[in-house]
Design an enzyme around this catalytic site. Sequence first.
Site, PDB file in Angstrom:
ATOM      1  N   GLY A  24      62.262  59.950  76.135  1.00 15.55           N
ATOM      2  CA  GLY A  24      60.831  61.239  75.528  1.00 15.55           C
ATOM      3  C   GLY A  24      62.084  61.419  74.395  1.00 15.55           C
ATOM      4  O   GLY A  24      61.492  62.170  73.205  1.00 15.55           O
ATOM      5  N   ASP A  60      59.093  63.492  82.160  1.00 16.80           N
ATOM      6  CA  ASP A  60      59.428  64.508  83.743  1.00 16.80           C
ATOM      7  C   ASP A  60      59.211  65.568  83.545  1.00 16.80           C
ATOM      8  O   ASP A  60      58.061  66.176  85.051  1.00 16.80           O
ATOM      9  CB  ASP A  60      60.590  63.474  84.507  1.00 16.80           C
ATOM     10  CG  ASP A  60      60.130  62.189  84.504  1.00 16.80           C
ATOM     11  OD1 ASP A  60      59.519  61.334  83.706  1.00 16.80           O
ATOM     12  OD2 ASP A  60      60.653  61.130  85.339  1.00 16.80           O
ATOM     13  N   GLU A  95      73.127  66.106  75.146  1.00 16.10           N
ATOM     14  CA  GLU A  95      73.032  65.892  77.174  1.00 16.10           C
ATOM     15  C   GLU A  95      74.147  65.697  76.854  1.00 16.10           C
ATOM     16  O   GLU A  95      75.288  65.921  76.620  1.00 16.10           O
ATOM     17  CB  GLU A  95      72.801  63.888  76.002  1.00 16.10           C
ATOM     18  CG  GLU A  95      72.901  62.771  77.463  1.00 16.10           C
ATOM     19  CD  GLU A  95      72.291  63.236  78.811  1.00 16.10           C
ATOM     20  OE1 GLU A  95      71.009  63.351  78.788  1.00 16.10           O
ATOM     21  OE2 GLU A  95      72.664  63.511  79.632  1.00 16.10           O
ATOM     22  N   ILE A 135      59.691  54.802  94.394  1.00 16.20           N
ATOM     23  CA  ILE A 135      61.271  54.791  94.533  1.00 16.20           C
ATOM     24  C   ILE A 135      61.412  53.341  96.381  1.00 16.20           C
ATOM     25  O   ILE A 135      62.332  52.819  96.620  1.00 16.20           O
ATOM     26  CB  ILE A 135      62.287  55.574  94.453  1.00 16.20           C
ATOM     27  CG1 ILE A 135      62.263  56.005  93.043  1.00 16.20           C
ATOM     28  CG2 ILE A 135      63.179  55.251  94.122  1.00 16.20           C
ATOM     29  CD1 ILE A 135      62.522  57.056  92.463  1.00 16.20           C
ATOM     30  N   HIS A 169      44.694  27.357  83.570  1.00 16.14           N
ATOM     31  CA  HIS A 169      44.849  26.519  84.083  1.00 16.14           C
ATOM     32  C   HIS A 169      45.693  25.820  84.864  1.00 16.14           C
ATOM     33  O   HIS A 169      46.218  25.398  83.058  1.00 16.14           O
ATOM     34  CB  HIS A 169      43.768  26.259  84.980  1.00 16.14           C
ATOM     35  CG  HIS A 169      44.310  25.312  86.237  1.00 16.14           C
ATOM     36  ND1 HIS A 169      42.958  25.346  87.753  1.00 16.14           N
ATOM     37  CD2 HIS A 169      44.561  23.549  86.443  1.00 16.14           C
ATOM     38  CE1 HIS A 169      43.936  25.403  88.539  1.00 16.14           C
ATOM     39  NE2 HIS A 169      44.194  23.314  87.681  1.00 16.14           N
ATOM     40  N   GLY A 196      60.857  62.221  96.472  1.00  8.12           N
ATOM     41  CA  GLY A 196      60.313  62.658  95.702  1.00  8.12           C
ATOM     42  C   GLY A 196      61.461  63.636  94.550  1.00  8.12           C
ATOM     43  O   GLY A 196      63.093  63.334  94.629  1.00  8.12           O
TER      44      GLY A 196
END
Length: 452
Positions: free
Chosen positions: A16, A305, A36, A180, A437, A264
């Site tokens: 993001g 998130d 970061e 997960i 098919h 979680g």
Amino acid sequence: MTQFDYDLFVIGGGSGGVRAARIAASDHGAKVAMAEEYRMGGTCVIRGCVPKKLMVFAAGHGAAMDEGAAYGWQVEKGRFDWQAFRHRLDAELNRLESIYTRNAEGAGVTIYHQRATIADPHTVRLADGRRVTAKHILIATGGTPFIPAPYDTLGAWTSNDIFLMDRLPGSMLVLGGGFIACEMAGVLQGLGVQVTQMYRGKQILRGFDQDVQEHVAAAQVALGIHLEVNTDLVSLERLPDGRFRAACTQGRVREFDTVLFATGRRPNTDGLGLEAAGVAVNDGGAVVVDAYSQTNIPSIFAVGDVTDRIQLTPVAIREGHAFADTVFGGTPVAVDHETVASAVFTRPEAGTVGLTEAEARAQGPVEIYMASFRPMQAAFINAETKALFKLVVCAQTRRVLGCHIVAPGAGELIQIAAVAVKMGATKEDFDRTVAVHPTMSEELVLLRKPVR
Ligand code: NDP
């Protein structure tokens, strides 16, 4: 007029954040910086979707060898060499990480490879002590898996540890019934680990269509996983040899080489300075945002998130892009969070889009069309793989409200079906589409009579 160091400071170099930074800089000419603290690429690239999917491929090759033998190939199957895989995985993740870095820098984004926290609505504090000002701050710090107390001090694993393990354990207890847990149980069993998957609820994949839940549960068992539902941990202890002894609500006490908590994830907001800046969070610690990803502090936005809307990479990317267009492009864009398809990379995969049967029934009368069968490729060799194709149709409008697939490649199939469902296709639109098919997915256009 206040002069800021940057137009935008993005905290977090995941899907993001990177999309927002790139679009703001390259499409809208903003002066952008990003911080970061770990590795560029975030959860998806470094310890999520990408390494997981590569492990799914690895497990699939093992199964393909068995199938190949049944088809007539002379196959000598050895053990899976985790070290060899891990070596290649590390190289691939390094490659992808450098692409992320290059793309962001190529767009003109300045990257600070360190932790950043928010000091006030226009100021970010870097770990090295520097303070940087920005007209807008974007929180894109993602989420993190966690081990619930009292088990968090024993050295059990989360999904983060899977990609860093030195060797495959012989046995593993996987706790949880979500994405997960189901994916990791399937992958690790496929690589040769003896997996026990323990879930406290009635059936795994809570929130999914019930037929999908049951189909995937049967598939997990067919893989050889010891699946135990309605079962929870009562105690867990670490033995002197490093193994784990687990006692469960069914009264069984067993030992495992390792334990994976897939129970979680929570948003990465601890110590981020949100309180100081006055940014509102919900009970779970997620940043509260409006349809344009704006927090209660006008200069601060959040995507992905950390906002706990839909925890999926492509959603975070959409949110990041929409944020950049809204704030720097002069076009307010609200992300449409309706009818988002997703896939669980179990073996076989489960793909889903739209409403479950239960959700649709709660809204009005429905017709259910469904086929469950052994695909040709499996039937030929008497393999256990079974496929499920299910359409949930509104009895009044005839619109297909939900499409649910469990089959090899369901992740690929649901992407295409999602276009039709998103467009509002009716059952009759599906029916007048001539089948391809022989395929499994031709069932989607050949479902004649409702099963209920
Ligand atoms: P989920 O929320 O999907 O699953 C968590 C599981 O852990 C649930 O089964 C939950 O049970 C159980 N659980 C929670 N707390 C406890 C506890 N204290 N003791 C025992 N069991 C517990 O989370 P995940 O971590 O699996 O995934 C997080 C999100 O990441 C997903 O929702 C998805 O959006 C995303 N993701 C997407 C993937 C994909 O697109 N393929 C792959 C991986 C993740 P209960 O149901 O009873 O609450």
